[in-house]
Design a protein around this motif. Sequence first.
Motif, mmCIF file in Angstrom:
data_model
loop_
_atom_site.group_PDB
_atom_site.id
_atom_site.type_symbol
_atom_site.label_atom_id
_atom_site.label_comp_id
_atom_site.label_asym_id
_atom_site.label_seq_id
_atom_site.Cartn_x
_atom_site.Cartn_y
_atom_site.Cartn_z
ATOM 1 N N GLY A 157 1.026 -1.203 0.240
ATOM 2 C CA GLY A 157 -0.145 -0.355 -0.306
ATOM 3 C C GLY A 157 0.560 1.316 0.159
ATOM 4 O O GLY A 157 0.807 2.327 1.007
ATOM 5 N N MET A 158 2.463 0.906 -0.704
ATOM 6 C CA MET A 158 2.604 2.626 -0.453
ATOM 7 C C MET A 158 2.326 3.941 -1.063
ATOM 8 O O MET A 158 1.012 3.602 -2.059
ATOM 9 N N ARG A 159 2.779 5.254 -0.093
ATOM 10 C CA ARG A 159 2.033 6.086 -0.785
ATOM 11 C C ARG A 159 2.741 6.829 -2.225
ATOM 12 O O ARG A 159 3.509 6.179 -2.553
ATOM 13 N N LEU A 160 1.638 7.387 -3.048
ATOM 14 C CA LEU A 160 1.650 6.974 -4.002
ATOM 15 C C LEU A 160 3.569 8.297 -4.713
ATOM 16 O O LEU A 160 4.198 8.314 -5.189
ATOM 17 N N SER A 161 3.560 9.050 -3.302
ATOM 18 C CA SER A 161 4.366 10.049 -3.595
ATOM 19 C C SER A 161 6.188 9.134 -3.439
ATOM 20 O O SER A 161 6.595 9.055 -3.814
ATOM 21 N N TRP A 162 5.816 8.175 -2.499
ATOM 22 C CA TRP A 162 7.395 7.044 -2.208
ATOM 23 C C TRP A 162 7.330 6.622 -3.842
ATOM 24 O O TRP A 162 8.264 5.929 -3.613
ATOM 25 N N ARG A 240 13.343 11.452 -17.706
ATOM 26 C CA ARG A 240 11.851 10.818 -17.350
ATOM 27 C C ARG A 240 11.494 10.216 -16.884
ATOM 28 O O ARG A 240 12.880 9.506 -16.085
ATOM 29 N N ARG A 241 10.397 10.717 -16.357
ATOM 30 C CA ARG A 241 10.143 9.676 -14.747
ATOM 31 C C ARG A 241 8.135 9.974 -14.774
ATOM 32 O O ARG A 241 8.086 11.266 -15.760
ATOM 33 N N LEU A 242 7.504 8.604 -14.916
ATOM 34 C CA LEU A 242 6.472 8.691 -14.706
ATOM 35 C C LEU A 242 6.169 8.872 -13.052
ATOM 36 O O LEU A 242 6.676 9.215 -11.880
ATOM 37 N N THR A 243 5.655 10.475 -13.291
ATOM 38 C CA THR A 243 5.237 11.287 -11.854
ATOM 39 C C THR A 243 3.671 10.885 -10.935
ATOM 40 O O THR A 243 3.524 9.585 -11.452
ATOM 41 N N ALA A 244 3.804 11.227 -9.616
ATOM 42 C CA ALA A 244 2.664 10.724 -8.406
ATOM 43 C C ALA A 244 1.326 10.892 -9.547
ATOM 44 O O ALA A 244 0.277 9.923 -9.550
ATOM 45 N N THR A 245 1.252 12.076 -10.213
ATOM 46 C CA THR A 245 -0.093 12.618 -11.518
ATOM 47 C C THR A 245 0.103 11.190 -12.169
ATOM 48 O O THR A 245 -0.893 10.769 -12.274
ATOM 49 N N GLY A 246 0.919 10.388 -13.299
ATOM 50 C CA GLY A 246 0.775 10.027 -14.226
ATOM 51 C C GLY A 246 0.462 8.630 -13.331
ATOM 52 O O GLY A 246 0.202 7.588 -14.136
ATOM 53 N N ILE A 247 0.847 8.123 -12.346
ATOM 54 C CA ILE A 247 0.744 6.766 -11.162
ATOM 55 C C ILE A 247 -1.241 6.962 -11.851
ATOM 56 O O ILE A 247 -1.624 6.095 -11.146
ATOM 57 N N GLN A 248 -1.421 7.309 -10.555
ATOM 58 C CA GLN A 248 -3.042 7.599 -10.615
ATOM 59 C C GLN A 248 -3.376 7.946 -11.691
ATOM 60 O O GLN A 248 -4.792 6.712 -11.874
ATOM 61 N N GLN A 249 -3.038 8.079 -12.919
ATOM 62 C CA GLN A 249 -4.224 8.582 -13.850
ATOM 63 C C GLN A 249 -3.899 6.730 -14.221
ATOM 64 O O GLN A 249 -4.710 6.552 -15.367
ATOM 65 N N GLN A 257 -10.959 -0.364 -16.799
ATOM 66 C CA GLN A 257 -10.844 -1.616 -17.341
ATOM 67 C C GLN A 257 -11.144 -2.890 -16.968
ATOM 68 O O GLN A 257 -11.541 -3.405 -17.633
ATOM 69 N N ALA A 258 -10.876 -2.750 -15.909
ATOM 70 C CA ALA A 258 -11.231 -3.890 -15.082
ATOM 71 C C ALA A 258 -12.444 -3.763 -14.364
ATOM 72 O O ALA A 258 -12.920 -5.365 -13.376
ATOM 73 N N GLY A 259 -13.035 -2.868 -14.706
ATOM 74 C CA GLY A 259 -14.571 -2.994 -14.088
ATOM 75 C C GLY A 259 -14.988 -2.567 -12.801
ATOM 76 O O GLY A 259 -15.557 -3.071 -12.036
ATOM 77 N N ILE A 260 -13.315 -2.325 -12.171
ATOM 78 C CA ILE A 260 -13.773 -1.469 -10.503
ATOM 79 C C ILE A 260 -14.177 -0.574 -10.662
ATOM 80 O O ILE A 260 -14.243 -0.118 -11.120
ATOM 81 N N SER A 261 -15.359 -0.785 -9.254
ATOM 82 C CA SER A 261 -16.582 -0.289 -8.583
ATOM 83 C C SER A 261 -15.957 1.286 -7.719
ATOM 84 O O SER A 261 -14.866 0.709 -7.339
ATOM 85 N N GLY A 262 -16.284 2.197 -8.796
ATOM 86 C CA GLY A 262 -15.356 3.693 -7.775
ATOM 87 C C GLY A 262 -14.096 3.705 -8.141
ATOM 88 O O GLY A 262 -13.830 3.138 -8.843
ATOM 89 N N ARG A 263 -13.578 5.134 -8.154
ATOM 90 C CA ARG A 263 -12.439 5.587 -7.783
ATOM 91 C C ARG A 263 -10.874 4.710 -7.636
ATOM 92 O O ARG A 263 -11.024 4.328 -6.368
ATOM 93 N N LEU A 264 -9.817 4.388 -8.405
ATOM 94 C CA LEU A 264 -8.804 3.653 -7.991
ATOM 95 C C LEU A 264 -7.799 4.708 -7.823
ATOM 96 O O LEU A 264 -7.266 5.357 -8.465
ATOM 97 N N HIS A 265 -7.280 4.152 -6.397
ATOM 98 C CA HIS A 265 -6.270 4.838 -5.786
ATOM 99 C C HIS A 265 -5.062 4.419 -5.310
ATOM 100 O O HIS A 265 -6.119 3.162 -3.855
ATOM 101 N N PRO A 266 -4.145 4.845 -4.351
ATOM 102 C CA PRO A 266 -3.410 3.786 -3.754
ATOM 103 C C PRO A 266 -3.923 4.116 -2.331
ATOM 104 O O PRO A 266 -3.560 2.972 -1.849
ATOM 105 N N HIS A 267 -4.570 4.264 -1.813
ATOM 106 C CA HIS A 267 -5.434 4.434 -0.448
ATOM 107 C C HIS A 267 -6.293 3.289 -0.602
ATOM 108 O O HIS A 267 -6.455 2.753 0.409
#
Length: 321
Positions: A157-162, A240-249, A257-267
Motif C-alpha cells: 500500500g505504498m504512498r503515491l509520492s514514495w 524521463r519519469r512517471l510522476t505521482a499524477t501519472g501513476i494515479q492516472q 478497464q478491470a470494471g472496478i467500482s469507484g475511483r481506484l487510488h493507492p489509499h
Amino acid sequence: MARSRRQLPPSPPLLDMVPSWELSLQAADKSPGTIRSYLDSVRVLARFLSERGLPVEVEAVEAANVRAFLDASTATTSPGNAHKHFRNLRVFFNWLIAEEERTAGTPMAGIDPPKVASRTVELLADRELEALLEVCSGGSWVDRRDTAIVRVLMDNGMRLSWLAGLRHSADVSDEGGDVWLDRRLLRIVRKGEDAHLVPIGPKTAAAIDRYLRARARHPHAASPWLWLPVRGITAEGGERRLTATGIQQMLERRGRQAGISGRLHPHRFRQTMADDYLGKGGDPLDLMRITGWKSVEIVRRYLEAGAGVRAQTDVALGDRL
C-alpha cells in the motif's frame, strides 16, 4: 455596565503573520500542498472573525473565538474540514508562541477536536485485484510496468509520492538505487529522515525484474527513475519519469478497464493490505513499520473498521493472486 476587555499589548492581525509563517514552513521543507492547507486555515479563520466583529489580532484571539469558528465550519462544510482547520491552527498558534509573537497561551488549549465519523473502508475484493492484474497482463513494457506497480501496491500500500520517487540503478552494487530485489526490499529516501525499507513478496520481485528487463531496452533506460512514462519529459534535467499524477492516472485507467467500482487510488490498496494483514493476526507495530505510519491511532482505526473479514491465510495478499 459592560465589562471592559482586558488590556493587551499591541499585536499584528493574523493575516499579517501569514507571509512569515509561509517562509518558516518553506524553510522546514513542508510540501506545497501542506503549506497551502496551513495558510488557508489561517485566512478562513481571520475572515470569519472579521465578518463577526471578533478580534483578529494575534494576541487577542481567544479559545471561544476559535471554538465558534470550528463549530461554524462543521455546520457549513464538514466535520472533516473542521478537523483539518483544528490541526492546522494548532500548529499556527504554537508557531506564534515559539516566535514570541503571542505571549498568551495557545487558544487551542481546552478545545476538543471536531468529531469525524469513521469512513467506510473501500476494500478491494480478490476478484477485483485479479481483474486488475488481468488487464495489465500483456507483454509490452507498459504492461510489465503497470503490473509491477499494482503488485507493489498490493504488497504494501505504498504512498503515491514514495512510489513515484523510487530510483533505479543498473549497477546492483550502487547504493543509490532503491530496488533491492535480492533482499525483496524497496528503499524510500525521505529528506531529513533515515531510509525506510518496504518489503515486497516474491511475485512482486519477479514482476519488477520482468519490467526491468524490458526497461533496459527502452530508449530512456539511462533515466535514474524506476518508472518511465510513455511520453513527456517530467523531471528536472529533462530526465524521463512517471510522476505521482501519472501513476494515479494509470490506476484510474486500469481500474476502469478491470470494471472496478469507484475511483481506484493507492489509499484503497493500503486499506485492503492493512485489513488483510491485521485479519491474519499480523502485529500492528510491524504494520506501522511497513506503511510508515507514525501513530498507533491509525492502526486502531483499521482494527475498528472491520479488520479481519477476509479468510485466514498465511499467504500474503500479493502472492496468493
